[in-house]
Design a protein around this motif. Structure first.
Motif: not given
Length: 213
Positions: A24-28, A34-35
């Motif tokens: 759900l908040i993979s970047k964190q 995700f693009e």
């Protein structure tokens, strides 16, 4: 032989995590896969209304900050309109530069969550009732079987909050006046952008009021 459904055991419940951040908040979580990433920044210079910051911590029953909670908020725009086709109230206009929804997690080091958004206007409830300006919260984390729903109201909207206690269907669910204080965020104007501090207490003394929706 396949047994009828009546004989099958109920699947064990599971809490959200510890991999909820990756999905759900993979970047964190350190996975930029995700693009388009959903973020905690909900407003920019083109969004109507007063820019504000909302920040706080999620505290468990032992008084310990939860460092891996996931939080979503959704809210009306500065005119009190939700950016959704089901919001058919006539007040204000939809702001095309404000989606009214954000997602973030508590910081792994500081345990603080943060949203950059705008202060919402009052919202019309069912039957024409007036609800004070507020922001809806949804919280999930390890140890929580079902996501928790609550609301944040604004300490500097005293008149609106007082009037809402007579008409707001959500505030009226809280019979004890003292418990309503757990939904009020204080305003801090020490920085360039006003900050509303809203800690969410999961259990124990001063537990935040949660709603079954």
């Amino acid at each position: 032989m396949v047994q009828p459904l009546d004989y099958l055991k109920e699947t064990a419940s599971q809490t959200a995590g510890p991999y909820v951040h990756i999905g759900l908040i993979s970047k964190q979580a350190g996975f930029d896969i995700f693009e388009t990433n959903f973020t905690n920044i909900m407003a920019d210079e083109t969004t109507r209304g007063e820019r504000i910051i909302i920040e706080g911590r999620v505290i468990d029953g032992t008084g310990t900050p939860v460092r891996d909670a996931l939080i979503e908020i959704w809210q009306a725009n500065a005119d009190g309109r939700y950016h959704h086709e089901l919001d058919r109230q006539k007040r204000g206009e939809i702001d095309e530069d404000f989606r009214g929804w954000g997602r973030t997690g508590t910081d792994f080091d500081t345990a603080i969550y943060r949203f950059e958004t705008i202060k919402p206007g009052a919202v019309s409830g069912r039957g024409g009732t007036e609800m004070a300006p507020h922001i809806n919260f949804w919280i999930v984390a390890r140890g929580i079987n079902i996501g928790l729903n609550t609301r944040m109201y604004f300490a500097d909207e005293q008149d609106a909050n007082a009037n809402a206690t007579a008409t707001d269907p959500v505030l009226n669910l809280i019979e004890q006046q003292e418990r309503r204080k757990t939904l009020i965020a204080e305003r801090d104007e020490s920085g360039s952008v006003p900050v509303y501090r809203f800690d969410i207490i999961l259990q124990g003394e001063n537990e935040t009021v949660f709603f079954d929706i």
